[in-house]
Design a protein around this motif. Structure first.
Motif, PDB file in Angstrom:
ATOM      1  N   THR A   6       0.921  -1.328  -0.032  1.00 31.42           N
ATOM      2  CA  THR A   6      -0.037   0.334  -0.182  1.00 31.42           C
ATOM      3  C   THR A   6       0.958   1.539  -0.455  1.00 31.42           C
ATOM      4  OG1 THR A   6      -1.794  -1.182   1.338  1.00 31.42           O
ATOM      5  CG2 THR A   6      -1.703   1.729   1.081  1.00 31.42           C
ATOM      6  N   LEU A   7       0.671   2.224  -0.849  1.00 30.83           N
ATOM      7  CA  LEU A   7       0.949   3.815  -0.902  1.00 30.83           C
ATOM      8  C   LEU A   7       0.776   4.723  -0.826  1.00 30.83           C
ATOM      9  CD1 LEU A   7       3.264   2.588  -4.364  1.00 30.83           C
ATOM     10  CD2 LEU A   7       4.208   2.277  -2.227  1.00 30.83           C
ATOM     11  N   ASN A   8       1.171   5.376  -0.611  1.00 30.46           N
ATOM     12  CA  ASN A   8       0.490   6.595  -0.260  1.00 30.46           C
ATOM     13  C   ASN A   8       0.215   7.705  -2.124  1.00 30.46           C
ATOM     14  OD1 ASN A   8      -0.052   6.271   2.256  1.00 30.46           O
ATOM     15  ND2 ASN A   8       1.601   7.596   3.010  1.00 30.46           N
ATOM     16  N   VAL A   9      -0.570   7.863  -2.646  1.00 29.08           N
ATOM     17  CA  VAL A   9      -0.329   8.694  -3.695  1.00 29.08           C
ATOM     18  C   VAL A   9      -1.752   9.472  -3.441  1.00 29.08           C
ATOM     19  CG1 VAL A   9      -0.723   8.003  -6.205  1.00 29.08           C
ATOM     20  CG2 VAL A   9      -0.345   6.018  -5.316  1.00 29.08           C
ATOM     21  N   ARG A  27      -7.225   3.864  -6.324  1.00 28.94           N
ATOM     22  CA  ARG A  27      -8.228   2.410  -4.297  1.00 28.94           C
ATOM     23  C   ARG A  27      -7.522   1.279  -5.240  1.00 28.94           C
ATOM     24  NH1 ARG A  27     -13.630   2.415  -3.680  1.00 28.94           N
ATOM     25  NH2 ARG A  27     -13.491   1.456  -5.770  1.00 28.94           N
ATOM     26  N   ASP A  28      -8.483   0.664  -6.839  1.00 28.41           N
ATOM     27  CA  ASP A  28      -8.530  -0.526  -6.396  1.00 28.41           C
ATOM     28  C   ASP A  28      -7.034  -1.034  -6.165  1.00 28.41           C
ATOM     29  OD1 ASP A  28     -11.403   0.115  -6.713  1.00 28.41           O
ATOM     30  OD2 ASP A  28     -11.165   0.417  -8.725  1.00 28.41           O
ATOM     31  N   ALA A  29      -6.038  -0.839  -6.866  1.00 24.72           N
ATOM     32  CA  ALA A  29      -4.930  -1.540  -6.812  1.00 24.72           C
ATOM     33  C   ALA A  29      -4.680  -1.593  -5.205  1.00 24.72           C
ATOM     34  CB  ALA A  29      -3.957  -0.562  -7.824  1.00 24.72           C
ATOM     35  N   GLY A  30      -4.959  -0.952  -4.322  1.00 25.82           N
ATOM     36  CA  GLY A  30      -4.563  -0.976  -3.030  1.00 25.82           C
ATOM     37  C   GLY A  30      -3.755   0.202  -2.125  1.00 25.82           C
ATOM     38  N   HIS A  31      -3.880   1.526  -2.789  1.00 27.28           N
ATOM     39  CA  HIS A  31      -3.875   2.078  -2.478  1.00 27.28           C
ATOM     40  C   HIS A  31      -3.981   2.990  -1.620  1.00 27.28           C
ATOM     41  CE1 HIS A  31       0.480   0.821  -4.761  1.00 27.28           C
ATOM     42  NE2 HIS A  31      -0.351   0.906  -6.460  1.00 27.28           N
ATOM     43  N   ARG A  32      -3.185   4.359  -0.510  1.00 30.80           N
ATOM     44  CA  ARG A  32      -3.825   5.287  -0.226  1.00 30.80           C
ATOM     45  C   ARG A  32      -4.175   5.985  -0.631  1.00 30.80           C
ATOM     46  NH1 ARG A  32      -1.211   4.365   3.952  1.00 30.80           N
ATOM     47  NH2 ARG A  32      -2.325   3.760   5.294  1.00 30.80           N
ATOM     48  N   VAL A  33      -5.028   6.946  -1.135  1.00 30.37           N
ATOM     49  CA  VAL A  33      -5.489   8.279  -2.300  1.00 30.37           C
ATOM     50  C   VAL A  33      -5.870   8.956  -1.754  1.00 30.37           C
ATOM     51  CG1 VAL A  33      -6.284   8.742  -4.593  1.00 30.37           C
ATOM     52  CG2 VAL A  33      -5.803   6.397  -3.997  1.00 30.37           C
ATOM     53  N   SER A 130      11.464   7.728  -1.709  1.00 30.80           N
ATOM     54  CA  SER A 130      10.397   6.696  -1.665  1.00 30.80           C
ATOM     55  C   SER A 130      10.996   4.416  -2.264  1.00 30.80           C
ATOM     56  CB  SER A 130       9.210   6.498  -2.345  1.00 30.80           C
ATOM     57  OG  SER A 130       8.116   5.321  -2.010  1.00 30.80           O
ATOM     58  N   ASP A 131      10.833   3.769  -2.489  1.00 35.10           N
ATOM     59  CA  ASP A 131      11.162   2.849  -3.279  1.00 35.10           C
ATOM     60  C   ASP A 131      10.105   2.648  -4.414  1.00 35.10           C
ATOM     61  OD1 ASP A 131       9.037   0.937  -1.426  1.00 35.10           O
ATOM     62  OD2 ASP A 131      10.388  -0.049  -0.514  1.00 35.10           O
ATOM     63  N   ALA A 132       9.333   3.170  -4.524  1.00 32.38           N
ATOM     64  CA  ALA A 132       8.640   3.466  -5.600  1.00 32.38           C
ATOM     65  C   ALA A 132       8.174   4.916  -5.921  1.00 32.38           C
ATOM     66  CB  ALA A 132       6.534   1.941  -4.954  1.00 32.38           C
ATOM     67  N   GLY A 133       8.968   5.548  -5.963  1.00 31.51           N
ATOM     68  CA  GLY A 133       8.394   7.256  -5.596  1.00 31.51           C
ATOM     69  C   GLY A 133       8.193   7.364  -7.756  1.00 31.51           C
ATOM     70  N   ARG A 134       6.319   7.888  -7.898  1.00 30.36           N
ATOM     71  CA  ARG A 134       6.346   8.060  -9.252  1.00 30.36           C
ATOM     72  C   ARG A 134       5.644   9.235  -9.203  1.00 30.36           C
ATOM     73  NH1 ARG A 134       8.975   4.276  -9.002  1.00 30.36           N
ATOM     74  NH2 ARG A 134       8.645   2.153 -10.170  1.00 30.36           N
ATOM     75  N   PHE A 135       6.301   9.889 -10.027  1.00 27.14           N
ATOM     76  CA  PHE A 135       5.531  11.337 -10.420  1.00 27.14           C
ATOM     77  C   PHE A 135       5.538  11.010 -12.232  1.00 27.14           C
ATOM     78  CE2 PHE A 135       5.168  15.584 -12.461  1.00 27.14           C
ATOM     79  CZ  PHE A 135       4.319  16.149 -11.753  1.00 27.14           C
ATOM     80  N   ALA A 136       3.657  11.619 -12.496  1.00 31.08           N
ATOM     81  CA  ALA A 136       3.483  12.009 -13.268  1.00 31.08           C
ATOM     82  C   ALA A 136       2.845  12.893 -14.410  1.00 31.08           C
ATOM     83  CB  ALA A 136       2.470  11.073 -14.005  1.00 31.08           C
ATOM     84  N   MET A 137       2.749  13.802 -15.472  1.00 26.24           N
ATOM     85  CA  MET A 137       1.679  14.487 -15.947  1.00 26.24           C
ATOM     86  C   MET A 137       1.123  14.301 -17.457  1.00 26.24           C
ATOM     87  SD  MET A 137       3.998  17.232 -17.895  1.00 26.24           S
ATOM     88  CE  MET A 137       3.103  17.755 -18.758  1.00 26.24           C
ATOM     89  N   VAL A 138       0.280  14.886 -16.672  1.00 30.59           N
ATOM     90  CA  VAL A 138      -0.321  14.383 -19.034  1.00 30.59           C
ATOM     91  C   VAL A 138      -0.199  15.687 -20.247  1.00 30.59           C
ATOM     92  CG1 VAL A 138      -2.947  14.161 -19.720  1.00 30.59           C
ATOM     93  CG2 VAL A 138      -2.273  13.082 -17.728  1.00 30.59           C
ATOM     94  N   SER A 139       0.269  15.130 -20.909  1.00 32.88           N
ATOM     95  CA  SER A 139       0.884  16.682 -21.818  1.00 32.88           C
ATOM     96  C   SER A 139       0.338  16.420 -23.284  1.00 32.88           C
ATOM     97  CB  SER A 139       2.396  16.823 -22.633  1.00 32.88           C
ATOM     98  OG  SER A 139       2.302  17.394 -23.088  1.00 32.88           O
ATOM     99  N   SER A 140       0.447  16.634 -24.135  1.00 34.39           N
ATOM    100  CA  SER A 140      -0.066  17.183 -25.141  1.00 34.39           C
ATOM    101  C   SER A 140       0.903  16.634 -26.508  1.00 34.39           C
ATOM    102  CB  SER A 140      -0.978  18.394 -25.511  1.00 34.39           C
ATOM    103  OG  SER A 140      -1.845  18.196 -26.650  1.00 34.39           O
ATOM    104  N   THR A 141      -0.676  16.011 -27.293  1.00 32.67           N
ATOM    105  CA  THR A 141       0.330  15.949 -28.915  1.00 32.67           C
ATOM    106  C   THR A 141       0.311  16.859 -29.532  1.00 32.67           C
ATOM    107  OG1 THR A 141      -1.620  15.348 -30.415  1.00 32.67           O
ATOM    108  CG2 THR A 141      -0.870  13.033 -29.348  1.00 32.67           C
TER     109      THR A 141
END
Length: 245
Positions: A6-9, A27-33, A130-141
């Protein structure tokens, strides 16, 4: 990788369809959102739609002080943040170059660039540690093929992409600084999801005859966001991941 842990996202821009879908998938993947919006009523409704266990928070992400306060709130509730899915955006266009307005530029710069700068500056150390740190953004074509009408939009998205790639370099450097201590492979990654545009069930219902060619369903974006935590960081970091069809 999280390996089912469980990760904090944090999902920023959580009030819209993409935020709801992404919070639900995480949430369905089991993370704390934790899902964040600027309007209390809207973000509370969005969190309820995403499902039990999704925590709504209110923050003006264009204010660095407010984002720092947001981090303190989450730390008090759950500890360090392991992931940030940044969905704040918006679109403004014009007829061409000469009528690109300052008001539109200010809106796009604030939403596409300033919010991202603030969030990454405040949460970078959490994600890097974090041992699973992730950052994501949404960009455009549009960044790769900008039009005169969309000049301000494409320029703001390009700036946000450049900042995100700099975050990816920051993660590489943070790992290199610890590699001499016997640290394993890189754990943190910053990625860019690239779409033409997003579509959801409500949009399809309102225009049943429309095909939405090249659009990415918010459910597909959500699945891609949740999947980041089960893919190796070294394979993801600094990547532009095209989700358009």
């Amino acid at each position: 990788m999280s390996a089912g842990r469980t990760l904090n996202v944090l999902v920023t821009g959580g009030s819209g369809p993409s935020g709801i879908a992404t919070a639900r998938a995480l949430r369905d993947a089991g993370h704390r959102v934790f899902t964040v919006g600027s309007d209390a009523t809207r973000i509370e409704a969005a969190a309820a739609e995403a499902g039990d266990g999704v925590t709504p928070l209110v923050c003006n992400l264009a204010s660095l002080a407010d984002v720092r306060a947001l981090r303190e709130s989450i730390a008090g509730l759950a500890g360090r943040v392991d992931g940030v899915i940044h969905l704040v955006g918006g679109w403004r266009g014009a007829k061409g170059i000469t009528d690109q307005s300052d008001d539109d530029w200010d809106f796009l710069e604030r939403n596409a660039v300033t919010t991202l700068r603030n969030v990454t500056r405040v949460f970078f150390d959490d994600l890097a540690a974090s041992d699973a740190g992730r950052f994501a953004m949404v960009s455009s074509t549009a960044v790769s093929a900008p039009t005169a009408a969309g000049a301000s939009y494409a320029a703001a998205k390009a700036a946000a992409e450049a900042w995100t790639l700099a975050v990816a370099d920051g993660f590489r450097r943070a790992h290199a600084a610890t590699a001499g201590t016997g640290a394993p492979g890189q754990d943190s990654a910053a990625v860019i999801f690239v779409v033409k545009a997003l579509v959801n069930a409500e949009m399809r219902a309102k225009a049943p005859d429309r095909k939405f060619p090249g659009f990415t369903d918010v459910a597909d974006l959500a699945a891609a966001a949740a999947g980041l935590f089960s893919a190796p960081a070294g394979d993801l970091n600094g990547q532009r991941l095209l989700l358009s069809r």
